[in-house]
Design an enzyme around this catalytic site. Structure first.
Site, short mmCIF file in Angstrom:
data_model
loop_
_atom_site.label_atom_id
_atom_site.label_comp_id
_atom_site.label_asym_id
_atom_site.label_seq_id
_atom_site.Cartn_x
_atom_site.Cartn_y
_atom_site.Cartn_z
N HIS A 35 0.85 -1.20 0.00
CA HIS A 35 0.00 0.00 0.00
C HIS A 35 0.88 1.24 0.00
O HIS A 35 1.80 1.35 0.82
CB HIS A 35 -0.91 0.02 1.24
CG HIS A 35 -1.74 1.27 1.29
ND1 HIS A 35 -2.88 1.41 0.53
CD2 HIS A 35 -1.57 2.44 1.93
CE1 HIS A 35 -3.39 2.62 0.73
NE2 HIS A 35 -2.61 3.28 1.58
N ASP A 70 -15.81 1.77 6.19
CA ASP A 70 -14.82 2.77 5.78
C ASP A 70 -15.41 3.69 4.72
O ASP A 70 -15.20 4.90 4.76
CB ASP A 70 -13.55 2.11 5.23
CG ASP A 70 -12.61 3.15 4.65
OD1 ASP A 70 -12.18 4.03 5.41
OD2 ASP A 70 -12.37 3.14 3.43
N ARG A 95 -15.83 11.98 6.73
CA ARG A 95 -14.55 12.67 7.02
C ARG A 95 -14.22 13.67 5.92
O ARG A 95 -13.74 14.77 6.17
CB ARG A 95 -13.42 11.64 7.14
CG ARG A 95 -13.51 10.83 8.42
CD ARG A 95 -12.51 9.68 8.40
NE ARG A 95 -11.15 10.12 8.27
CZ ARG A 95 -10.18 9.41 7.66
NH1 ARG A 95 -10.45 8.21 7.15
NH2 ARG A 95 -8.96 9.88 7.58
N SER A 137 -8.71 3.49 8.36
CA SER A 137 -9.28 3.50 7.02
C SER A 137 -8.45 2.64 6.07
O SER A 137 -8.98 1.76 5.37
CB SER A 137 -9.34 4.96 6.53
OG SER A 137 -9.64 5.02 5.17
N LYS A 169 -9.46 -1.69 4.87
CA LYS A 169 -9.61 -2.13 3.47
C LYS A 169 -8.55 -3.17 3.11
O LYS A 169 -8.86 -4.16 2.45
CB LYS A 169 -9.45 -0.93 2.53
CG LYS A 169 -10.62 0.04 2.60
CD LYS A 169 -10.49 1.13 1.55
CE LYS A 169 -9.36 2.08 1.83
NZ LYS A 169 -9.69 3.40 2.30
#
Ligand code: URA
Length: 440
Positions: A90, A169, A176, A191, A195
């Site tokens: 990520h 999320d 948000r 968050s 995921k």
């Protein structure tokens, strides 16, 4: 019965606890998320809690609980029958960051499964899904069983978040986004990880970007985010490694969806800009080590380089493109990707050495050209973006191209020529390129 079990706090009591900067009791955040998902807790109440959590950052234990509550708001995938642990990467987002496109098939070509669920571009940063969709026909939509079957068969699949993966999320992020509560490290951690953990991975490599083109502007903030992501992922039983990498200048020579996909394909052909190649190889190394596919750095590097040089990574990318409905001809002929006929050149107005390139300036300009979106519902133009002619450290003469602007209409390019030129600093004397990896 302990005093804490006697009375479950009401939604308003939960909001008041965080508003007053107190810690939640174990179980309270799970109840908060559950009651939000069942619509017992209204959007405005969740927004109030998010603002309270923004001002009184969640503790590590609270972040862990929020992550798991968001993760279990939906399906958590399980990959059966894989020979090695499933690993993903990520990145916290940057300008010209096309690394995932070559990285996922490269790692999978060494035998390490990569179930990758990515996002779309938002603001000045791009998103892997938009880049993959620049390949004509490529679908990033799959059901969970299709996704798992492709990972089992090919070792790699790259899709978007489904309705059923971490739905909390999606709903919380939407709040948000409109309540000024995105920039909170614990909320970002929950968050991202809710995921990623829903993908059914065993291990995760994090590329935490730092610099003016990144979410985290300072090394200390990037370190705080990296440590918080690691602690929470480990707490959820995952193996994790993070690299902190520089995002002051764009990565590589392209910004924009088809342009970046073309550059990623070049990497799989053993070509492409050296910074993109180096970061791809470094992240691949970390993924192999984490999966236990290699026990030393040297062995991991050897496996990765072999999969790249003998064409296995490229072949696997082609198989993935075909499996996901894309035009596989782009793999051997990237010119088939959508492109603009006559890009507009931006020339240097003086001679010298490129001392700096501002990722934020170029990232914003590429959104204005149509390559990105300011709001989630905006459409992107796959052809749009910026192609750089030079990188930091290169010599330019007055009149040489610095970049080309790609857009559907010339009128989109004209007002950006000076902006983009202003993103380049031309100096005198030698300029050394700084190392991309600044920490781990
Ligand atoms: N990316 C995410 O997925 N979530 C955040 O909160 C910020 C960046």
């Amino acid at each position: 019965m302990s005093p804490s079990e006697k009375h479950a706090p009401s939604p308003v009591e939960l909001l008041v606890t965080k508003r007053d900067g107190k810690r939640h009791r174990p179980g309270d955040i799970t109840r908060l998320v559950e009651s939000f998902m069942s619509k017992e807790l209204a959007d405005y109440q969740m927004s109030a809690w998010l603002m309270a959590a923004f001002h009184h950052p969640l503790t590590s234990a609270e972040t862990q609980e929020l992550t798991l509550a968001m993760l279990h708001s939906g399906t958590v995938l399980e990959h059966k029958g894989l020979k090695l642990p499933a690993v993903d990467k990520h990145s916290t987002g940057g300008v010209g960051d096309k690394i995932s496109i070559a990285l996922a098939p490269l790692v999978a070509a060494t035998g390490v499964p990569v179930p990758m669920i990515s996002g779309r571009g938002l603001g000045h940063t791009g998103g892997t899904l938009d880049k993959l969709e620049a390949i004509p026909g490529f679908s990033v939509v799959q059901s969970e069983p299709q996704f798992c079957a492709q990972v089992r068969k090919l070792g790699v699949a790259m899709i978007g978040q489904t309705e059923r993966l971490a739905p909390a999320d999606r709903r919380i992020y939407a709040l948000r986004d409109v309540t000024g509560t995105v920039e909170s490290i614990p909320l970002i951690v929950a968050s991202i990880l809710s995921k990623k953990l829903a993908e059914g991975i065993d291990a995760l490599v994090l590329d935490v970007k730092v610099g003016r083109g990144a979410f985290m502007k300072t090394l200390s903030d990037a370190r705080r985010l990296a440590r918080a992501l690691e602690t929470t992922a480990r707490g959820a039983g995952k193996r994790v490694t993070s690299l902190i990498t520089r995002m002051d200048a764009p990565l590589g020579l392209t910004i924009g969806n088809a342009l970046e996909t073309r550059e990623a394909i070049e990497i799989l052909h053993g070509k492409g800009p050296s910074d993109v190649r180096q970061l791809t190889l470094r992240l691949a190394r970390e993924m192999l080590l984490l999966a236990g596919a290699s026990s030393t750095v040297a062995a991991a590097d050897k496996q990765v380089l072999r999969a790249l040089s003998d064409g296995r990574a490229l072949e696997l990318f082609a198989k993935m493109v075909r499996a996901q409905g894309g035009d596989v001809r782009v793999v051997t002929d990237p010119k088939r990707l959508p492109r603009v006929k006559s890009p507009l050149v931006v020339n240097a107005t003086c001679s010298g050495t490129v001392a700096d390139i501002d990722a934020m300036v170029l990232g914003r300009a590429s959104v204005a050209l149509g390559a990105g979106r300011w709001r989630a519902e905006d459409k992107v133009d796959p052809r749009a973006g910026i192609e750089l002619a030079v990188q930091i450290g290169d010599r330019v003469e007055k009149g040489d191209p610095l970049a080309w602007l790609h857009a559907s209409k010339r009128v989109l390019c004209d007002p950006l020529v000076e902006t983009v030129r202003g993103g380049f600093v031309i100096g005198s004397g030698k300029v050394k390129r700084q190392s991309l990896v600044v920490g781990s």
